[in-house]
Design an enzyme around this catalytic site. Structure first.
Site, short mmCIF file in Angstrom:
data_model
loop_
_atom_site.label_atom_id
_atom_site.label_comp_id
_atom_site.label_asym_id
_atom_site.label_seq_id
_atom_site.Cartn_x
_atom_site.Cartn_y
_atom_site.Cartn_z
N GLY A 159 0.57 -1.56 -0.09
CA GLY A 159 -0.06 0.13 -0.21
C GLY A 159 0.61 1.27 0.23
O GLY A 159 2.00 1.46 0.08
N VAL A 160 0.49 2.43 0.37
CA VAL A 160 0.73 3.39 0.22
C VAL A 160 0.93 4.43 1.51
O VAL A 160 1.01 4.11 2.57
CB VAL A 160 0.13 4.78 -0.40
N GLY A 161 2.42 4.93 1.58
CA GLY A 161 2.62 6.13 3.17
C GLY A 161 3.81 4.81 3.70
O GLY A 161 4.67 4.79 3.23
N ASN A 162 3.37 5.40 5.10
CA ASN A 162 4.64 5.19 5.71
C ASN A 162 5.63 3.84 6.38
O ASN A 162 5.93 3.30 6.03
CB ASN A 162 4.60 6.80 6.39
N GLU B 84 0.23 -1.16 -6.99
CA GLU B 84 -0.14 -0.04 -7.50
C GLU B 84 0.58 0.70 -7.59
O GLU B 84 0.40 1.91 -8.51
CB GLU B 84 -1.67 0.22 -7.19
#
Lengths: 495, 495
Positions: free
Chosen positions: B260-263, B286
């Site tokens: 996924g996206v983020g830290n 993605e």
């Protein structure tokens, strides 16, 4: 029948099975379920318990089974672990009492999770067959389910050779088991009727420790007839699909139908067949029910692919008496193929499943009564709903004479989220949720699908929360359920 | 650059767009998002509103976008409808205020829903390109998203020709759009790096009404550095995956990772790269983030397939300065391919996504704060989670200094059900939910993942309900959330 394997009584077979072992049984619905051996295992469990010894086994099947399997084993308190699905009253009771640990799975994932080793070792496969050859070729009966995987993965195999099912079933099964990642290839089904595998399952004959000969019918009850309510739901579904065709959103050649199990599903298929604008259609589904055979006889259904032939005893006799006629019209596949996301999305199936409960935002509860008690399990509804061209859920708008609204402010348990549920249909009407925001969904569901006596309460609930993308009020989200638990009537909800 | 299409200013392009029209914009994250034209449309909207005229458009994108698109249009109150995902503060505010109708979709389904006609007519495509040829071949920039479908489906096309992106990007995209049912064929990707399509999108040149020349960077902020908490989560994920390999449940060749996206995602990829027992791995994901490029430079990541290259400006400059080095290591696909269930399941991806909130039964909320306010949307998390070989959700066990427990009795909104969530990992530890009943799940999540200060409350909640498969108590299911709304601290929950 001749085979070079020991012939055992069911009791002798049961003696082979030890406490704590995991058994992969045939059965996808009561169709094709093992019968004699599980009953004998239950009797062994009772004897063991009476002797003061622990005896519980892990029970893996294709889906639900019959009274001889889930019923007898549950009554004997002989099941430590159950997956992936059940619908037997005694098993349900055992699960809800915490006596049987139940793992409620997407049915398409069962076989690969067994192969991946996520569900433990399979000590025994107990599989019903119409024939077994010396080289280990097994002809399955009225379902495929997960039997190919259990036969392949189990340390030892017991065959229930059931002469109730004719050996002329050869050709009605399409057995295909994909390689596992990183070696998996595309599953080459591009039409509902495509055959990609073999007619029988091959099992290493050295693993077959015994054959139990039986002559037992599948334990399938008749379905209750269509009611005014289910008839109206069916008509609403048929009319919706016809209007989608007219709008050009469903191809003129139509798309394969997946239909859930039960009376609503039977009514839906009947109404679709009767609709003048819906052409002869095919099914790519998990369970082939009475209404499918009726639709074939009426000329409305051309072909059905499923994982089980779950029809009433008299309908099964009729099919068996006319097998040549149904050859090429019925095909039974493993559940990881019948329910496969890849195939469902490629074929563009239209999924039609029954909701236990929905909410005003289009979430669906398929499994838990009042959020606590397991009914049956999610089954294949998630496999199909998520990957459908159009996903439809149906239900009567009320139950128990209006004391329960099937449409609640918030589902007490959620199996299908707003992201996957596209159309909701009750006897009241149709809520088309595609492209709609939560506010639009709520209005559409309340106005079109809720029972008249609940519209006021649902609107009041929606208007309680004044802001947010989804106007949920955590204070009264379960007010309908609490009212039912307190007064027996959701109309007493305090919002 | 030469092309036989009218060169327009952004303002001239915006003048072409009328009230109520639907626009398909490029952009999957701020990478490759249209920038100049949406800002000009926002300015037009302000002028129209000042003149007393209605002006709102439908905004379809690949996923989130940048401030010039979602930010400017939301601030101008110019968006009637938004799909499929957003993460901009102004757009979020507009959605939660009910000013913009938001349809929160599984990202893999967007393109086919546009083609099926479920989301209305696409009047304009506004797509950022690195090059456009006279024959209508469009070279996309740092994302693909849904641009091929918008270009194909829109009545008219406006190209934002952005010279910030080099034309040497040719070869970094793999454009493939499947036929729709009943004509769809298997998508022939069997390895993360397989190419199945073309390097550019072809659009009918007669539809291109103008080209707006720009030189604008993607509006991507830097990521905050790894904290002790995210570092520990990353290490727990890496250790879990290494132990799965050691147990033989994950192949020795490993499996493609979706992240996924983020830290947290950046920390997870970093920790996996640093783990001695995890081999060089590939991503089938993605969003390709900074940590992927870092992993490639460190030699831990061999290949990444995604729908966008969403990296910090300095990292993008580094990639662009060394494009030859990254050729064959990075591949950008349409989101219906990067997020495709068929491919995810076939490749056997390991999905790792971040939960906003989970509950003790393993349900996950990815979208709604306190069940009401939309954060971003479900994005691709459902596409990957449902179809993964192993699905993992991560989150810090608490937020706001311990005032919020990320693990609640019941999620206030549900996006991923217990049926799809296999492993939950916080900085506290790992709850492996595979094959577990709700009771076992609850114990595992509370014991292994919850913060110490919340274990007592969660156990008390679980023990409140005395029966049922899932021991849910509808009276206190939202007690944590209600306490937070009343006192600002979930530790004040009354159960």
């Amino acid at each position: 029948m001749s085979y070079p394997f020991p012939t055992l009584t069911a009791e002798e077979a049961a003696e082979l099975i030890q406490h704590e072992q995991n058994i992969g049984f045939s059965g996808f619905t009561p169709a094709g379920a093992a019968k004699a051996v599980p009953t004998a295992i239950a009797q062994k469990a009772i004897r063991e318990h009476e002797a003061g010894r622990d005896f519980k086994v892990g029970v893996l099947t294709g889906a639900s089974t019959g009274a001889s399997l889930d019923g007898e084993l549950a009554k004997a308190n002989a099941v430590k672990f159950r997956t992936p699905y059940q619908s037997n009253p005694d098993m349900r009771k055992s699960i809800n009492a915490g006596e049987t640990r139940f793992f409620d799975m997407h049915l398409s994932q069962l076989q690969q999770h067994v192969r991946y080793g996520f569900l433990g070792n399979i000590d025994f496969a107990v599989v019903e067959a119409a024939d077994v050859a010396a080289d280990g070729k097994v002809l399955l009966t009225s379902s495929v389910g997960a039997s190919p995987t259990y036969l392949n993965q189990a340390d030892k195999v017991i065959i229930e050779l059931n002469s109730y099912h004719p050996r002329q079933l050869l050709g009605f099964h399409d057995i295909y088991e994909p390689c596992d990642p990183p070696h998996r290839q595309p599953i080459p089904i591009c039409n509902a009727e495509d055959r990609i595998g073999s007619q029988r399952v091959w099992v290493d004959p050295k693993k077959i420790v015994g054959v139990v000969e039986t002559n037992l019918p599948d334990e399938i009850g008749g379905f209750t007839p269509t009611s005014d309510i289910t008839q109206k739901i069916g008509e609403n579904v048929a009319e919706f699909l016809a209007s989608e065709m007219a709008a050009g959103r469903v191809p003129e050649t139509f798309l394969p139908i997946q239909s859930g199990v039960g009376n609503v599903a039977n009514a839906v298929l009947g109404a679709m067949g009767a609709h003048p604008d819906i052409p002869v259609f095919q099914l790519y589904t998990e369970v082939i029910q009475d209404s499918v055979i009726a639709g074939m006889k009426d000329g409305n259904i051309g072909f059905a692919s499923g994982s089980s032939l779950t029809v009433s005893p008299d309908v099964l006799q009729e099919v068996y008496a006319n097998l040549e006629e149904f050859q090429g019209k019925l095909l039974l596949r493993p559940q990881e193929i019948s329910n496969n996301p890849e195939i469902a999305r490629r074929l563009g199936i239209i999924s039609i499943n029954t909701a236990l409960e929905t909410d005003i935002f289009g979430n669906v509860n398929s499994t838990h009564v009042l959020g606590q008690k397991m009914m049956n399990g999610i089954g294949g509804s998630g496999d199909f709903t998520r990957n459908a061209y159009i996903s439809i859920f149906t239900c009567p708008s009320t139950a128990k004479g209006g004391a329960i609204s099937a449409i609640a402010p918030l589902c007490s348990h959620m199996d299908h989220s707003e992201h996957s549920v596209q159309v909701l249909i009750t006897e009241q009407g149709v809520a088309d949720l595609r492209g709609k925001s939560p506010e639009e969904r709520a209005h559409s569901i309340i106005n079109n699908c809720a029972a008249p006596e609940y519209k006021g309460l649902l609107n009041k609930y929606y208007n309680t929360a004044k802001s947010g993308h989804t106007r949920q009020s955590l204070d009264s989200a379960f007010s309908f359920h609490k009212a039912f638990m307190e007064t027996g009537n959701m109309q007493d909800a305090i919002i």
